[in-house]
Motif scaffolding. Structure first.
Motif, PDB file in Angstrom:
ATOM      1  N   GLU A  37       0.812  -1.218   0.000  1.00 55.64           N
ATOM      2  CA  GLU A  37       0.000   0.000   0.000  1.00 55.64           C
ATOM      3  C   GLU A  37       0.842   1.263   0.000  1.00 55.64           C
ATOM      4  O   GLU A  37       0.362   2.352  -0.341  1.00 55.64           O
ATOM      5  CB  GLU A  37      -0.942   0.006   1.196  1.00 55.64           C
ATOM      6  N   TYR A  38       2.129   1.142   0.369  1.00 55.26           N
ATOM      7  CA  TYR A  38       3.022   2.303   0.390  1.00 55.26           C
ATOM      8  C   TYR A  38       3.815   2.446  -0.908  1.00 55.26           C
ATOM      9  O   TYR A  38       4.678   3.316  -1.016  1.00 55.26           O
ATOM     10  CB  TYR A  38       3.975   2.207   1.577  1.00 55.26           C
ATOM     11  N   TYR A  42      11.610  -2.334  -0.612  1.00 53.46           N
ATOM     12  CA  TYR A  42      12.488  -3.496  -0.482  1.00 53.46           C
ATOM     13  C   TYR A  42      12.331  -4.084   0.920  1.00 53.46           C
ATOM     14  O   TYR A  42      11.931  -3.388   1.866  1.00 53.46           O
ATOM     15  CB  TYR A  42      13.953  -3.123  -0.724  1.00 53.46           C
ATOM     16  N   GLY A  43      12.638  -5.367   1.037  1.00 52.92           N
ATOM     17  CA  GLY A  43      12.522  -6.010   2.331  1.00 52.92           C
ATOM     18  C   GLY A  43      13.518  -7.135   2.508  1.00 52.92           C
ATOM     19  O   GLY A  43      14.104  -7.626   1.538  1.00 52.92           O
ATOM     20  N   TYR A  68       6.343  -2.796   8.019  1.00 52.75           N
ATOM     21  CA  TYR A  68       6.789  -1.728   7.123  1.00 52.75           C
ATOM     22  C   TYR A  68       7.780  -0.801   7.807  1.00 52.75           C
ATOM     23  O   TYR A  68       7.616  -0.418   8.965  1.00 52.75           O
ATOM     24  CB  TYR A  68       5.589  -0.917   6.635  1.00 52.75           C
ATOM     25  N   ASN A  69       8.831  -0.437   7.064  1.00 54.64           N
ATOM     26  CA  ASN A  69       9.865   0.468   7.566  1.00 54.64           C
ATOM     27  C   ASN A  69       9.954   1.658   6.607  1.00 54.64           C
ATOM     28  O   ASN A  69      10.318   1.496   5.441  1.00 54.64           O
ATOM     29  CB  ASN A  69      11.213  -0.255   7.660  1.00 54.64           C
ATOM     30  N   LEU A  70       9.604   2.823   7.073  1.00 51.55           N
ATOM     31  CA  LEU A  70       9.588   4.013   6.231  1.00 51.55           C
ATOM     32  C   LEU A  70      10.982   4.430   5.783  1.00 51.55           C
ATOM     33  O   LEU A  70      11.166   4.950   4.679  1.00 51.55           O
ATOM     34  CB  LEU A  70       8.922   5.175   6.995  1.00 51.55           C
ATOM     35  N   SER A  71      11.999   4.178   6.601  1.00 51.22           N
ATOM     36  CA  SER A  71      13.335   4.718   6.337  1.00 51.22           C
ATOM     37  C   SER A  71      14.354   3.682   5.860  1.00 51.22           C
ATOM     38  O   SER A  71      15.525   3.998   5.711  1.00 51.22           O
ATOM     39  CB  SER A  71      13.873   5.390   7.608  1.00 51.22           C
TER      40      SER A  71
END
Length: 350
Positions: A37-38, A42-43, A68-71
């Protein structure tokens, strides 16, 4: 970004699930490209869940849950159940199964109308495609290189009863309109074929733009270098998705119990009809297989192909069982040693 256009439906979410849904669009060793959704992110895998053996390692096309990690890289915490799944025996000895792609609707099995056309390889692809749970489609590429392609289509039809076969050319656009029915919004198609068969060219032709790099093939043997180096999910303007895969000349059998039934239905129809239930189909009297070969109902070549793939799959099953037992034994030994060391530290030793 609306993940629904990537094929996600709310029913995929398990009860009391933590994290947000995402889809794997590419795998780069230990790093994964995803959409959620963002947007495109990458993960990396959460160590405890994946390397502890609690979760299936994800592959291109998988739906997963992430923190989820914004940074920075987000954390992949769970692989959601798969609708369809394609794998092969890993060409690296001792590694077992290699995941190729998941959650697709169609498998485009591609062979080119030049020296690369190989009926034996096609039988392997068909077996694994049926095993995946998706619908196989045979696409004969480079139709511009031959004056007459109907003999090739008849060969495919003799090996793949009930499977749709198309001859196309990415160079002049011939036959591409016949694939339009598969390009529906939300549908995912995985491309399978050896290097040089024209997968990347077909991706570009269907997309209407140069998405994938294309290498020339060698003129002496019609073989090509690997253009695609990793499995990648591509969204087309039509809303359909393509998973392009690296060329695979070595396609080892894995679990193909259902795939063989479908790909070799012409052989399977005679099994169980012999005079003796333990018939080996060699010298026994009343053998339905030998009788079918003798009267022309079954070709010897098809029977030999069936036996080859079945034997190869059985070898993989036996080897896998051995490896799993070995891994479990090593895990038990490691657990025992950790407990012993803990007791030694607590007790202070002798």
């Amino acid at each position: 970004m609306d993940l629904k256009k990537y094929g996600f439906v709310p029913d995929m979410m398990p009860e009391n699930a933590q994290g947000i849904p995402a889809r794997i669009t590419a795998v780069f060793k230990e790093r994964y490209a995803l959409v959620c959704e963002y947007g495109e992110i990458y993960g990396k895998l959460k160590t405890k869940e994946y390397f502890g053996g609690f979760e299936e390692f994800p592959t291109t096309g998988d739906f997963v849950l992430i923190n989820y990690n914004l940074s920075g890289d987000s954390q992949i915490i769970k692989t959601l159940p798969r609708r369809t799944f394609f794998s092969r025996r890993d060409p690296t000895p001792g590694r077992g199964e290699q995941a190729v792609a998941s959650n697709f609707d169609y498998v485009f099995i591609m062979q080119s109308l030049n020296q690369d056309f190989n009926a034996k390889r096609l039988e392997r692809y068909l077996t694994l495609a049926w095993q995946s749970g998706a619908i196989p489609v045979v696409v004969l590429t480079k139709a511009d290189l031959v004056d007459e392609y109907m003999p090739h289509i008849r060969i495919v039809e003799s090996l793949a009863a009930g499977v749709s076969v198309y001859a196309v050319s990415s160079k002049n656009g011939a036959g591409l309109d016949t694939l339009a029915a598969y390009m529906a919004p939300g549908k995912t198609i995985v491309f399978l074929g050896s290097s040089g068969v024209g997968k990347s060219s077909l991706v570009n032709a269907l997309a209407g733009e140069e998405i994938m790099a294309v290498n020339e093939i060698r003129e002496d043997d019609s073989k090509g270098r690997h253009t695609t180096t990793h499995r990648q999910l591509i969204m087309l303007g039509s809303g359909a998705m393509l998973i392009d895969t690296p060329g695979m000349r070595e396609l080892g059998m894995w679990d193909v119990s259902n795939g063989l039934d479908e790909a070799f239905s012409d052989v399977e129809q005679y099994l169980g009809k012999c005079k003796f239930s333990d018939c080996k189909h060699r010298t026994e009297p009343g053998c339905a297989i030998k009788e079918a070969i003798a009267n022309g109902g079954l070709s010897r070549q098809r029977w030999e192909s069936y036996i080859t793939l079945k034997t190869e799959a059985k070898y993989s099953d036996d080897k896998t069982a051995f490896l799993r037992q070995k891994q479990q034994r090593n895990k038990s030994i490691a657990t025992f040693n950790r407990k012993r060391n803990r007791k030694t530290k607590i007790g202070g030793g002798d």
